[in-house]
Motif scaffolding. Structure first.
Motif, PDB file in Angstrom:
ATOM      1  N   MET A   1      49.988  39.082  31.003  1.00 38.87           N
ATOM      2  CA  MET A   1      48.804  39.923  31.196  1.00 38.87           C
ATOM      3  C   MET A   1      48.155  40.259  29.864  1.00 38.87           C
ATOM      4  SD  MET A   1      48.200  40.366  34.357  1.00 38.87           S
ATOM      5  CE  MET A   1      47.122  41.790  34.311  1.00 38.87           C
ATOM      6  N   SER A   2      49.001  40.498  28.834  1.00 44.47           N
ATOM      7  CA  SER A   2      48.472  40.839  27.531  1.00 44.47           C
ATOM      8  C   SER A   2      47.695  39.675  26.941  1.00 44.47           C
ATOM      9  CB  SER A   2      49.605  41.255  26.591  1.00 44.47           C
ATOM     10  OG  SER A   2      49.110  41.554  25.313  1.00 44.47           O
ATOM     11  N   LEU A   3      48.250  38.447  27.066  1.00 44.28           N
ATOM     12  CA  LEU A   3      47.555  37.273  26.546  1.00 44.28           C
ATOM     13  C   LEU A   3      46.272  37.004  27.325  1.00 44.28           C
ATOM     14  CD1 LEU A   3      50.414  34.718  25.770  1.00 44.28           C
ATOM     15  CD2 LEU A   3      48.856  35.803  24.149  1.00 44.28           C
ATOM     16  N   SER A   4      46.307  37.191  28.633  1.00 43.40           N
ATOM     17  CA  SER A   4      45.123  36.949  29.458  1.00 43.40           C
ATOM     18  C   SER A   4      43.985  37.894  29.099  1.00 43.40           C
ATOM     19  CB  SER A   4      45.474  37.106  30.942  1.00 43.40           C
ATOM     20  OG  SER A   4      46.417  36.148  31.339  1.00 43.40           O
ATOM     21  N   ARG A   5      44.342  39.072  28.601  1.00 46.77           N
ATOM     22  CA  ARG A   5      43.310  40.026  28.213  1.00 46.77           C
ATOM     23  C   ARG A   5      42.477  39.481  27.068  1.00 46.77           C
ATOM     24  NH1 ARG A   5      44.554  46.069  25.753  1.00 46.77           N
ATOM     25  NH2 ARG A   5      42.450  46.473  24.979  1.00 46.77           N
ATOM     26  N   TYR A   6      43.129  38.831  26.106  1.00 44.88           N
ATOM     27  CA  TYR A   6      42.411  38.296  24.947  1.00 44.88           C
ATOM     28  C   TYR A   6      42.055  36.820  25.107  1.00 44.88           C
ATOM     29  CZ  TYR A   6      43.678  42.639  22.623  1.00 44.88           C
ATOM     30  OH  TYR A   6      43.804  43.962  22.298  1.00 44.88           O
ATOM     31  N   PHE A   7      42.681  36.150  26.051  1.00 42.12           N
ATOM     32  CA  PHE A   7      42.371  34.748  26.334  1.00 42.12           C
ATOM     33  C   PHE A   7      42.104  34.603  27.832  1.00 42.12           C
ATOM     34  CE2 PHE A   7      45.013  34.758  22.565  1.00 42.12           C
ATOM     35  CZ  PHE A   7      44.375  33.856  21.720  1.00 42.12           C
ATOM     36  N   PRO A   8      40.912  34.980  28.275  1.00 46.13           N
ATOM     37  CA  PRO A   8      40.601  34.917  29.717  1.00 46.13           C
ATOM     38  C   PRO A   8      40.766  33.532  30.319  1.00 46.13           C
ATOM     39  CG  PRO A   8      38.960  36.226  28.552  1.00 46.13           C
ATOM     40  CD  PRO A   8      39.814  35.588  27.498  1.00 46.13           C
ATOM     41  N   ILE A   9      40.748  32.494  29.489  1.00 45.33           N
ATOM     42  CA  ILE A   9      40.940  31.136  30.007  1.00 45.33           C
ATOM     43  C   ILE A   9      42.294  30.996  30.693  1.00 45.33           C
ATOM     44  CG2 ILE A   9      41.923  30.251  27.844  1.00 45.33           C
ATOM     45  CD1 ILE A   9      40.475  27.617  28.395  1.00 45.33           C
ATOM     46  N   LEU A  10      43.274  31.799  30.271  1.00 42.17           N
ATOM     47  CA  LEU A  10      44.595  31.747  30.902  1.00 42.17           C
ATOM     48  C   LEU A  10      44.556  32.326  32.312  1.00 42.17           C
ATOM     49  CD1 LEU A  10      46.844  32.883  27.908  1.00 42.17           C
ATOM     50  CD2 LEU A  10      46.369  30.549  28.689  1.00 42.17           C
ATOM     51  N   ASP A  11      43.550  33.154  32.573  1.00 41.70           N
ATOM     52  CA  ASP A  11      43.421  33.767  33.899  1.00 41.70           C
ATOM     53  C   ASP A  11      42.746  32.806  34.870  1.00 41.70           C
ATOM     54  OD1 ASP A  11      43.362  35.613  35.969  1.00 41.70           O
ATOM     55  OD2 ASP A  11      41.419  36.402  35.339  1.00 41.70           O
ATOM     56  N   TRP A  12      41.504  32.390  34.524  1.00 42.77           N
ATOM     57  CA  TRP A  12      40.806  31.517  35.459  1.00 42.77           C
ATOM     58  C   TRP A  12      41.323  30.080  35.404  1.00 42.77           C
ATOM     59  CZ3 TRP A  12      38.445  27.406  33.170  1.00 42.77           C
ATOM     60  CH2 TRP A  12      38.007  27.537  31.839  1.00 42.77           C
ATOM     61  N   GLY A  13      41.929  29.692  34.281  1.00 43.03           N
ATOM     62  CA  GLY A  13      42.408  28.325  34.140  1.00 43.03           C
ATOM     63  C   GLY A  13      43.542  27.990  35.096  1.00 43.03           C
ATOM     64  N   ARG A  14      44.418  28.949  35.379  1.00 45.03           N
ATOM     65  CA  ARG A  14      45.556  28.665  36.262  1.00 45.03           C
ATOM     66  C   ARG A  14      45.125  28.491  37.716  1.00 45.03           C
ATOM     67  NH1 ARG A  14      46.875  34.238  35.062  1.00 45.03           N
ATOM     68  NH2 ARG A  14      48.363  33.459  33.526  1.00 45.03           N
ATOM     69  N   ARG A  15      43.896  28.934  38.031  1.00 44.82           N
ATOM     70  CA  ARG A  15      43.398  28.777  39.412  1.00 44.82           C
ATOM     71  C   ARG A  15      42.331  27.683  39.523  1.00 44.82           C
ATOM     72  NH1 ARG A  15      43.284  34.352  38.598  1.00 44.82           N
ATOM     73  NH2 ARG A  15      41.015  34.320  38.415  1.00 44.82           N
ATOM     74  N   TYR A  16      42.176  26.934  38.468  1.00 45.78           N
ATOM     75  CA  TYR A  16      41.119  25.909  38.451  1.00 45.78           C
ATOM     76  C   TYR A  16      41.457  24.793  39.434  1.00 45.78           C
ATOM     77  CZ  TYR A  16      37.192  23.462  36.296  1.00 45.78           C
ATOM     78  OH  TYR A  16      35.982  22.864  36.065  1.00 45.78           O
ATOM     79  N   ASP A  17      40.458  24.374  40.227  1.00 45.13           N
ATOM     80  CA  ASP A  17      40.704  23.334  41.225  1.00 45.13           C
ATOM     81  C   ASP A  17      39.536  22.359  41.269  1.00 45.13           C
ATOM     82  OD1 ASP A  17      38.667  24.718  42.514  1.00 45.13           O
ATOM     83  OD2 ASP A  17      40.019  25.742  43.900  1.00 45.13           O
ATOM     84  N   ARG A  18      39.598  21.419  42.192  1.00 49.47           N
ATOM     85  CA  ARG A  18      38.593  20.360  42.281  1.00 49.47           C
ATOM     86  C   ARG A  18      37.220  20.915  42.636  1.00 49.47           C
ATOM     87  NH1 ARG A  18      40.047  15.149  45.770  1.00 49.47           N
ATOM     88  NH2 ARG A  18      41.639  15.111  44.123  1.00 49.47           N
ATOM     89  N   THR A  19      37.179  21.916  43.500  1.00 51.69           N
ATOM     90  CA  THR A  19      35.891  22.509  43.882  1.00 51.69           C
ATOM     91  C   THR A  19      35.198  23.121  42.671  1.00 51.69           C
ATOM     92  OG1 THR A  19      36.749  23.005  46.097  1.00 51.69           O
ATOM     93  CG2 THR A  19      34.776  24.198  45.382  1.00 51.69           C
ATOM     94  N   ALA A  20      35.974  23.869  41.872  1.00 53.97           N
ATOM     95  CA  ALA A  20      35.398  24.478  40.667  1.00 53.97           C
ATOM     96  C   ALA A  20      34.950  23.401  39.689  1.00 53.97           C
ATOM     97  CB  ALA A  20      36.415  25.400  40.021  1.00 53.97           C
ATOM     98  N   PHE A  21      35.747  22.329  39.577  1.00 53.63           N
ATOM     99  CA  PHE A  21      35.384  21.237  38.666  1.00 53.63           C
ATOM    100  C   PHE A  21      34.054  20.610  39.063  1.00 53.63           C
ATOM    101  CE2 PHE A  21      35.307  16.635  37.933  1.00 53.63           C
ATOM    102  CZ  PHE A  21      35.351  16.611  36.535  1.00 53.63           C
ATOM    103  N   THR A  22      33.863  20.374  40.361  1.00 52.30           N
ATOM    104  CA  THR A  22      32.622  19.764  40.828  1.00 52.30           C
ATOM    105  C   THR A  22      31.412  20.640  40.492  1.00 52.30           C
ATOM    106  OG1 THR A  22      33.802  18.704  42.658  1.00 52.30           O
ATOM    107  CG2 THR A  22      31.399  18.878  42.850  1.00 52.30           C
ATOM    108  N   GLY A  23      31.518  21.939  40.793  1.00 52.94           N
ATOM    109  CA  GLY A  23      30.415  22.846  40.482  1.00 52.94           C
ATOM    110  C   GLY A  23      30.144  22.928  38.993  1.00 52.94           C
ATOM    111  N   ASP A  24      31.200  22.984  38.194  1.00 52.91           N
ATOM    112  CA  ASP A  24      31.036  23.073  36.742  1.00 52.91           C
ATOM    113  C   ASP A  24      30.424  21.802  36.170  1.00 52.91           C
ATOM    114  OD1 ASP A  24      32.094  25.599  36.738  1.00 52.91           O
ATOM    115  OD2 ASP A  24      34.115  24.969  36.163  1.00 52.91           O
ATOM    116  N   ALA A  25      30.838  20.661  36.670  1.00 56.44           N
ATOM    117  CA  ALA A  25      30.346  19.386  36.144  1.00 56.44           C
ATOM    118  C   ALA A  25      28.857  19.213  36.445  1.00 56.44           C
ATOM    119  CB  ALA A  25      31.154  18.233  36.735  1.00 56.44           C
ATOM    120  N   VAL A  26      28.456  19.540  37.672  1.00 55.32           N
ATOM    121  CA  VAL A  26      27.036  19.426  38.034  1.00 55.32           C
ATOM    122  C   VAL A  26      26.195  20.372  37.177  1.00 55.32           C
ATOM    123  CG1 VAL A  26      25.361  19.820  39.876  1.00 55.32           C
ATOM    124  CG2 VAL A  26      27.521  18.664  40.384  1.00 55.32           C
ATOM    125  N   ALA A  27      26.659  21.615  37.029  1.00 55.81           N
ATOM    126  CA  ALA A  27      25.935  22.584  36.211  1.00 55.81           C
ATOM    127  C   ALA A  27      25.833  22.111  34.767  1.00 55.81           C
ATOM    128  CB  ALA A  27      26.625  23.946  36.278  1.00 55.81           C
TER     129      ALA A  27
END
Length: 583
Positions: A1-27
């Motif tokens: 939790m402490s690391l996620s506070r300063y590195f938010p990528i650790l928070d959203w990165g662990r839940r990253y999936d194909r749907t998010a990848f598709t939306g991010d790539a198009v954007a």
């Protein structure tokens, strides 16, 4: 939790999936197409070589994706910060020189260091000292300045200046040197881009294209203008006829660069860097919170400072200049379906590929087209209606807007925003130094108390109920003394004064001493001082003082209780006085 506070990528990165990848790539694809002309244009505005705009949009975006908390914010060069960069660096070096580029790198590093320090110390609240009227006034004036500064590229003439008067005078002096071909290119590009903002989307909708695609297509209009004018310059060799072009742009990834550590340069750029940091943060956090609210996401302002600080440090060490979150590209990023900050990282990848393989295509790009892109973009920032709204709502806010606009236009961006901040603080101090106070009475048949000047209420001639509608601290402590004395002098039958504190959230030492003075002076006049509706934190402070021990009256939970108690006390005294004395 402490690391996620300063590195938010650790928070959203662990839940990253194909749907998010598709939306991010198009954007990312859409934002990359939009960002290429914007980056080139804002580098021109900042007085930097065009490739610096692309460099400033690669490493900063990646670093923000790691440290930032917004899922849609697109970081890079923006109009207002680019203008402030040109103004700051132009005072210490000549545009187009190595010293100018080094100063821009140093400015980005200073801004990044300041933002990181503010974030780590959790001092994001300091940005609140920039009031909305000041921000609106500064952005409006900056939009006018930016548009005026780009007219020289539209006209194909040499002109300079950091204030509106200097720019207009320089344009007038060189008006006879207008290049007609450049004016035709720049004027047509400006007209086309202006039409694109309001006319292309309806046209695409009439052709049967969906609303989302039509909206995105309208926002990528500058690419069409760049392609058309670049082709025209190449086919007709207009560069040989006086049309200024971008010229050769290196085919390379961002180089490793080193900001200057010259104490003299750092001293000269420290104040501009602070102003750029605050303005950039306010602009960025406003966009980030607006977009996050649409998806019920949370933005951490202090972590945003760290994200923007890291982005600026990245720009400083990769050949860029100060950056922040941009409104237009962030909205496009959001509308295109960006799900996470990874969209920014993909955009950086697209820009890196553009820097490696597409830069030869912009050799013949006329600077007039980039100027047209800037002019059309910044005109949306100009909002003179703020003057009318501020005048109708608050004369003090109107004064802050006018001072900010005039000084930004006539004295430059640094003095303008500084004066705006100072004016906001002075206006705040003036308002709080004269807090609103109201003599109140009881609304008949209720336990509610309202202003005697606004409502029909019941009062008692021997009791003064005075509601204080502001926290008490050193600027307004003496004013409270004067007001209580003035009200007491008007009522010779007065025996009790009750200060209502429902809106008092703070009492500092100066205000405490004033309360002690009021208590003493009223006591000398045979008047008791009472308090009512005191909040818990304020009461905790008062208990650590001598006021409660010396208070001639009482502290009541509510004003209704105070009035009832003092009224019954008066009635009892009157009854006792009317009884026959025993002799």
């Amino acid at each position: 939790m402490s690391l996620s506070r300063y590195f938010p990528i650790l928070d959203w990165g662990r839940r990253y999936d194909r749907t998010a990848f598709t939306g991010d790539a198009v954007a990312a694809v859409i934002v990359t197409i939009m960002l290429i002309p914007q980056s080139l244009a804002y580098a021109l505005l900042a007085g930097m070589p065009p490739e610096a705009g692309i460099y400033a949009s690669i490493a900063p975006i990646i670093l923000y994706a790691i440290f930032g908390t917004s899922r849609a914010l697109a970081v890079g060069p923006v109009a207002v910060v680019s203008l402030m960069t040109a103004a700051a660096v132009g005072n210490v070096a000549e545009s187009g020189t190595a010293d100018y580029a080094a100063a821009a790198l140093t400015l980005a590093a200073l801004s990044g260091a300041m933002l990181l320090a503010l974030g780590l110390l959790r001092l994001g609240f300091l940005a609140n000292f920039l009031s909305h009227p000041v921000i609106a006034g500064f952005i409006t004036a900056s939009g006018i300045l930016i548009a005026a500064s780009q007219l020289r590229h539209i006209l194909g003439i040499e002109a300079e200046g950091h204030t509106l008067i200097e720019i207009l005078a320089s344009l007038w002096a060189h008006l006879g040197d207008v290049n007609v071909i450049t004016l035709a290119l720049g004027g047509s590009a400006t007209a086309f881009l202006y039409w694109v903002r309001g006319g292309l989307k309806p046209l695409l909708r009439r052709l049967g294209i969906g609303p989302r695609v039509a909206d995105i297509g309208a926002k990528t209009g500058p690419v069409l203008a760049i392609a058309a004018t670049t082709l025209a310059v190449w086919v007709f060799d207009l560069g040989a006829r006086g049309v200024a072009i971008v010229g050769e742009v290196p085919q390379s990834l961002p180089p490793m660069t080193m900001p200057s550590i010259s104490p003299d340069l750092i001293r000269q750029l420290a104040v501009p860097a602070l102003l750029i940091s605050i303005i950039g943060f306010v602009e960025s956090i406003s966009v980030a919170q607006t977009l996050a609210a649409k998806k019920r996401q949370r933005i951490d302002p202090d972590q945003e400072l760290i994200g923007l600080g890291a982005a600026n440090m990245g720009a400083a060490f990769t050949g860029g200049f100060p950056v922040t979150g941009g409104f237009s590209r962030s909205v496009v990023n959001y509308d295109a379906g960006a799900e996470t900050p990874a969209a920014g990282a993909f955009t950086a990848l697209g820009l890196a590929l553009a820097a490696l393989f597409l830069t030869p295509l912009i050799h013949y790009l006329p600077k007039a087209t980039l100027a047209a892109t800037i002019i059309v973009a910044v005109l949306s920032l100009v909002d003179l209606s703020i003057l009318k709204r501020a005048w109708a709502f608050s004369r003090a806010d109107f004064a802050a807007v006018v001072v900010t606009i005039l000084l930004t236009l006539l004295a430059g961006v640094e003095l303008g925003v500084t004066a705006g901040v100072v004016t906001s603080i002075l206006v705040h101090l003036y308002k709080t130094s004269r807090p609103h106070m109201a003599v109140v009475g009881r609304v008949p048949g209720t336990e509610h108390f309202r202003n005697v000047l606004r409502h029909k209420v019941e009062t008692q001639p021997h009791v003064l109920s005075l509601r204080v509608d502001e926290s008490l601290y050193f600027p307004n402590a003496r004013y409270l003394e004067d007001q209580v004395a003035a009200y007491a002098a008007e009522k010779p039958e007065l025996t009790d004064v009750v200060l209502m504190f429902p809106a008092v959230n703070e009492v500092d030492l100066s205000a405490l001493e004033s309360l002690e003075v009021i208590n003493k002076r009223l006591c000398e006049s045979g008047i008791r001082l009472h308090l009512s509706e005191v909040k818990g934190p304020v009461m905790d402070r008062l208990r650590r003082s001598h006021l409660l021990e010396e208070l001639t009256g009482e502290i009541f939970l509510s004003q209704h209780e105070a009035v009832c108690s003092l009224g019954e006390e008066r009635d009892d005294a009157a009854s006792a006085a009317s009884l026959p004395s025993k002799s």
